[in-house]
Each structure stands twice: as structure tokens, then as C-alpha cells.
Design an enzyme around this catalytic site. Sequence first.
Site, PDB file in Angstrom:
ATOM      1  N   ASN A   1      43.607  53.610  45.984  1.00 27.08           N
ATOM      2  CA  ASN A   1      43.881  52.629  44.946  1.00 27.08           C
ATOM      3  C   ASN A   1      43.497  51.174  45.281  1.00 27.08           C
ATOM      4  O   ASN A   1      43.192  50.959  46.622  1.00 27.08           O
ATOM      5  CB  ASN A   1      45.239  52.914  44.605  1.00 27.08           C
ATOM      6  CG  ASN A   1      45.692  52.271  43.359  1.00 27.08           C
ATOM      7  OD1 ASN A   1      45.042  52.583  42.211  1.00 27.08           O
ATOM      8  ND2 ASN A   1      46.465  51.580  43.505  1.00 27.08           N
TER       9      ASN A   1
ATOM     10  N   ASP B   1      42.153  55.216  41.809  1.00 25.90           N
ATOM     11  CA  ASP B   1      40.604  55.289  41.463  1.00 25.90           C
ATOM     12  C   ASP B   1      40.151  56.574  41.879  1.00 25.90           C
ATOM     13  O   ASP B   1      38.926  56.595  41.452  1.00 25.90           O
ATOM     14  CB  ASP B   1      40.054  54.049  42.074  1.00 25.90           C
ATOM     15  CG  ASP B   1      40.668  52.849  41.308  1.00 25.90           C
ATOM     16  OD1 ASP B   1      41.751  52.199  42.163  1.00 25.90           O
ATOM     17  OD2 ASP B   1      40.258  52.322  40.393  1.00 25.90           O
TER      18      ASP B   1
ATOM     19  N   ARG C   1      29.831  50.579  40.122  1.00 24.44           N
ATOM     20  CA  ARG C   1      31.117  50.280  41.149  1.00 24.44           C
ATOM     21  C   ARG C   1      31.288  51.632  41.747  1.00 24.44           C
ATOM     22  O   ARG C   1      31.484  52.799  41.079  1.00 24.44           O
ATOM     23  CB  ARG C   1      32.424  50.259  39.994  1.00 24.44           C
ATOM     24  CG  ARG C   1      32.177  48.683  39.517  1.00 24.44           C
ATOM     25  CD  ARG C   1      33.387  48.016  39.077  1.00 24.44           C
ATOM     26  NE  ARG C   1      34.298  47.736  40.204  1.00 24.44           N
ATOM     27  CZ  ARG C   1      35.512  47.546  39.885  1.00 24.44           C
ATOM     28  NH1 ARG C   1      36.128  47.578  38.723  1.00 24.44           N
ATOM     29  NH2 ARG C   1      36.544  47.349  40.955  1.00 24.44           N
TER      30      ARG C   1
ATOM     31  N   ALA D   1      40.019  52.722  36.501  1.00 28.69           N
ATOM     32  CA  ALA D   1      39.230  53.813  36.614  1.00 28.69           C
ATOM     33  C   ALA D   1      38.908  54.802  35.271  1.00 28.69           C
ATOM     34  O   ALA D   1      37.813  55.165  35.153  1.00 28.69           O
ATOM     35  CB  ALA D   1      40.093  54.853  37.463  1.00 28.69           C
TER      36      ALA D   1
ATOM     37  N   GLN E   1      45.025  41.302  39.000  1.00 29.81           N
ATOM     38  CA  GLN E   1      45.170  42.332  38.033  1.00 29.81           C
ATOM     39  C   GLN E   1      46.689  42.395  37.747  1.00 29.81           C
ATOM     40  O   GLN E   1      47.101  42.864  36.218  1.00 29.81           O
ATOM     41  CB  GLN E   1      44.696  43.346  38.295  1.00 29.81           C
ATOM     42  CG  GLN E   1      43.160  43.624  38.317  1.00 29.81           C
ATOM     43  CD  GLN E   1      42.600  43.464  39.597  1.00 29.81           C
ATOM     44  OE1 GLN E   1      43.098  43.070  40.496  1.00 29.81           O
ATOM     45  NE2 GLN E   1      41.389  44.119  40.017  1.00 29.81           N
TER      46      GLN E   1
HETATM   47  O1  MRU Z   1      39.129  46.957  40.676  1.00 29.63           O
HETATM   48  P1  MRU Z   1      39.782  47.586  39.439  1.00 29.63           P
HETATM   49  O2  MRU Z   1      40.803  46.262  38.804  1.00 29.63           O
HETATM   50  O3  MRU Z   1      38.966  48.278  38.462  1.00 29.63           O
HETATM   51  O4  MRU Z   1      40.752  48.458  40.123  1.00 29.63           O
HETATM   52  C1  MRU Z   1      40.996  49.744  39.696  1.00 29.63           C
HETATM   53  C2  MRU Z   1      42.490  49.943  39.228  1.00 29.63           C
HETATM   54  O5  MRU Z   1      42.628  49.478  37.990  1.00 29.63           O
HETATM   55  C3  MRU Z   1      43.512  49.842  40.173  1.00 29.63           C
HETATM   56  O6  MRU Z   1      43.413  50.345  41.250  1.00 29.63           O
HETATM   57  C4  MRU Z   1      44.615  50.818  39.550  1.00 29.63           C
HETATM   58  O7  MRU Z   1      45.571  50.797  39.978  1.00 29.63           O
HETATM   59  C5  MRU Z   1      44.060  52.178  39.546  1.00 29.63           C
HETATM   60  S1  MRU Z   1      44.217  53.203  38.042  1.00 29.63           S
HETATM   61  C6  MRU Z   1      43.135  52.910  37.223  1.00 29.63           C
END
Ligand code: MRU
Length: 367
Positions: free
Chosen positions: A258, A248, A95, A56, A207
Amino acid sequence: MLVQGQRYRTIWEHPEDAQIIQIIDQRPLPHQFVIEEVRSVNQMAKAIKEMHLRGAGLIGAAAGYGMYLATLEALRNDHTQDYVLACGEQLKATRPTAVNLEWAVNRQLAALREVAEAKERVVVSLKVAREIANEDASYCQKIGEYGLDLITNIADKKQDTVNILTHCNAGWLAFVDFGSATAPIYSAHQNGIKLHVWVDETRPRNQGARLTAWELHENNVPYTVISDNVGGHLMQHGLVDMVIVGSDRTTHTGDVANKIGTYLKALAAHDNQVPFYVALPSSTIDWSIDNGIIDIPIEQREGEEVKYIQGLSNGVLTKVLLTPEGSNAANYAFDVTPARLITGLITERGVCPASREGILTLFPERK
Ligand code: MRU
């Protein structure tokens, strides 16, 4: 944060040419460390959409720099202000779930609104892009300080290693520096608190297994990677002292979107009385919606990400098919954890209950 002993942020201006933005391409990590040069708004939009960079806070900072690249293109090609507006829409569409993206574009547009001259618009938008990036790093550092108190309390009571479970990568790579969920972990580690991190692999893009594990490894924090379904079992056996995840998008009522699977961890934590914290900078709070489950748009990505898995095979990055070729696959990228399952939110202004009242005690100007 450190990569092979060298300090890095996740996004920065080329030291010899500020018209080029450099990012770490996260796709080949942890096996290859690749720096990508971004020279156009189209390239930045592609980098966000195809997850060369992600998380995010970082996609907010990338959108800030994307808007700066848009003002440069407008100057070079004699485009009107409408061009920059259209680039803002293009970036926002990359996104849908993380609100930081929209927030950063709107912050740029608000700053540019009063500036008529194209050259001046470049100067202003570079300043705003730097502010967004620096603020993201300093807010995450603050989150680390407030979260440290929570970990210290547990360590004092337990007088033994603190076991923290995290999901996905809300780490340094998901922000400009430090991370949100990982910032308290790095702070505690630097302060000599004995801790160990359970890292959920986080299918389908892994991730956790790829990025959080790599970060912790590079920074010498003890960790163990687990498959996504292990957390509940560990909690039942007293092997998790707290959960810290990122967000997010968090509604001003405390619901948290999230990475997919977070909700199940929150349910397990609730059932086992394990404290469940969410770490987030205020740029992740959506002040306009009340009900996270109904109102937060959930990104659906290609089924291919579920059907295939990437890894190193004989030294070569390789994608392999897991399922029968013709399988249907659904790929919901996020879920929403209702506020009632959350012990507290760790923000740059302190820790508060996940509720409208709790959030307003830290952000009274939003009343
Ligand atoms: O799809 P992504 O890898 O962009 O997902 C977002 C995230 O990084 C996670 O959901 C995270 O736990 C949130 S904190 C930025």
C-alpha cells in the site's frame, strides 16, 4: 459519491458518445473539479502514468476502458490483433505496483482471444470494460457492508465516537465508487454511528490531505488531517480505535503493498494493540506470489514529487520548492506490510485473517 450534492462515479462513458471516456482529473483537487475526456489508448496510458486518475481499483477500470479504446482504434485503422496486444503491454507498463491494472488488461485479452471480427471485438471489450467498472463499484459497496459490522462492534463497546485512522486515499476517488477503506466509514456514517477520521496527509503527493479530506468533506463525515508522523502518538494516547487502509496488491498469503508509510502505521498499531484492517476487492489479490516484500514490484517515482509541494496561493494552483535546489530525492511510492501485522482483510466476500488459510476460506475456488 456526492460532489456538491451531485452523484458521480470516477469514470464513465460520455452520455452522447460512448467512444469518449470521461474521468475526474484528480491533480487539481481539492481546489478545482475538472472532468477530462479520454479519446485514445495513448491518452488513457498518459492519464494513468501521470496520475490524472489513480488508485488500484480505478486504474484497473481505466485499463479496462483503455483496452476498449484500443479495439476502436484497431477497427478504425484496420490494425491487426497485435495492435490490441501491444496496447495491453503499454497500459500494463504505466504503473507497476497495483495488480488491478494487469488483471484488467488480462481479463480483456482473455475475452477477446476467441473473437476474430474487429467490430465484434469492440462490442465485447466495451461489455468487459463495463463489467470491470460495475463490479469494482459493487465489490466496494459490499466491503462497506462487512466493514460496517466491525465499526458497529467498536461503537457498541465504546459508547462514544469511533476514531478511525486512514492513510493515503483508498476512497471513492481510488475506485469507481464508494472506495475500499472509506466504504465502511461511509456506511457507518449513513447508519448514524458517531465517527471521526484521522486523515494522514500522505507525502509526497498528499492523497490524504487533498483527496480523502475532500471526499469526507463533500460527504459530511467528520475528519481531521494530520501530518504523516502523528499516528503513533495518537495511538499511544488511546485516540485511535482502529486503522483501515487500502491495498494496491495483496499476496494470497496476506502481505499488503500500500502507499508508502502504511508499514509504519501497522507497526505503531501493533505496538499499541490497535486493530489494523486492510480493505480490498479480490481484484487486488495476487494469487501468483508468496512473499510480498521480495516479490511485489515497488514503483519509484520522480524525486521532483518529494522536492516540490502543490497548493493554492492567492487562488492560483502553485508548485513550490521545499528543498535546496540541487538535493537528491528518493521517491518510493509503496511499502509492504507483512501479514503478521494485519488484524484482518475486509473483502467483498467478508472479513478474514491475513493468511493463505484465511483468504481461502472466502475464496475456496482458488484452492
Ligand atoms: O499512488 P496512488 O495514489 O495510485 O496509490 C494507490 C492508492 O490509492 C493507495 O495506496 C491506496 O491506499 C490503495 S487503495 C486503492
